[in-house]
Design a protein around this motif. Sequence first.
Motif, short mmCIF file in Angstrom:
data_model
loop_
_atom_site.label_atom_id
_atom_site.label_comp_id
_atom_site.label_asym_id
_atom_site.label_seq_id
_atom_site.Cartn_x
_atom_site.Cartn_y
_atom_site.Cartn_z
N ILE A 21 -1.86 4.77 2.17
CA ILE A 21 -1.94 3.30 2.22
C ILE A 21 -1.09 2.75 3.37
N MET A 83 -0.99 -5.42 0.69
CA MET A 83 -0.69 -4.10 1.25
C MET A 83 0.81 -3.89 1.43
N ALA A 132 -2.86 -1.97 -3.46
CA ALA A 132 -3.58 -1.46 -2.29
C ALA A 132 -5.09 -1.53 -2.51
N GLY A 185 -7.65 3.44 2.79
CA GLY A 185 -6.93 2.63 1.82
C GLY A 185 -7.42 2.83 0.40
N GLY A 189 -5.01 4.38 -2.42
CA GLY A 189 -4.71 3.64 -3.64
C GLY A 189 -5.08 4.41 -4.89
#
Length: 259
Positions: A21, A83, A132, A185, A189
């Motif tokens: 992330i 984020m 995230a 991402g 996550g």
Amino acid sequence: MAASMIQLIGFMLSMLGQFLISAATAIDMWSLQDRSFSVVTNFYTYSGLWNSCVGTAYGTTQCRPYFTILGLPALLQAVRALMIVGIVLGAIGGLIAIFSLKCLKMGNMEDNIKATMTLTAGIMFLLGGVCAIAGVSAFANLIVQSFRFTTYADGGFSMMGGGGIGGLTGSLTPRYTFGPALFVGWIGGAVLVIGGVMMCLACRGMSSDAKQQYNGMSYKASSHHTIYKTEARPRPAFNDSYRAQSADGRMSNQKFDYV
């Protein structure tokens, strides 16, 4: 042993998700120009959370950062915040998880304290992964909406003989699709969430092993058939030399001290 192994695997997965992330936040390819209907493919544009870039087929890239904050869309600022919050929560959880590892001896730290720290780190990893995933999904939803409502201008050959060639007349509006950073991402996550769940499960196993054991004294009640024996002690012999004799020859209990 099983709890320690689950804790170690969860810690490693959480650190991997934290790295992914963080990398996704730094990568600029969140949205990539769709070149499926583009005639000129030597130049393409892509953008991320911090920069807007132009790349060429020759490998050169030129990026321009966003110099303003107030002029950016609110959704982009929300994605940035999600984020960053996910990265901060993951970093704090990783720092706590290092000291809570069962395979690492830290002075006289008890197992119940390590179990509590493991649970705290697992919850932080879980929240960081959720932040995230939420941020990446919100940005992906914005790309989908922009892709659906962005159309090319009408062009090509017309029935009256006028018009351009190959649809090059009119203004072409570039459309954007998912960039590699979105997939990084999402994967990061998800891995971070799995690591946080495993840390919470390891805490449950550690707390069951860390129950305090009290060494109590056992007492056995005496039964009715118990026979108590008395010790036969000899009576002490008294010395009558200290007694004084009376005038008639009788012994007296008086004691005389002579100085």
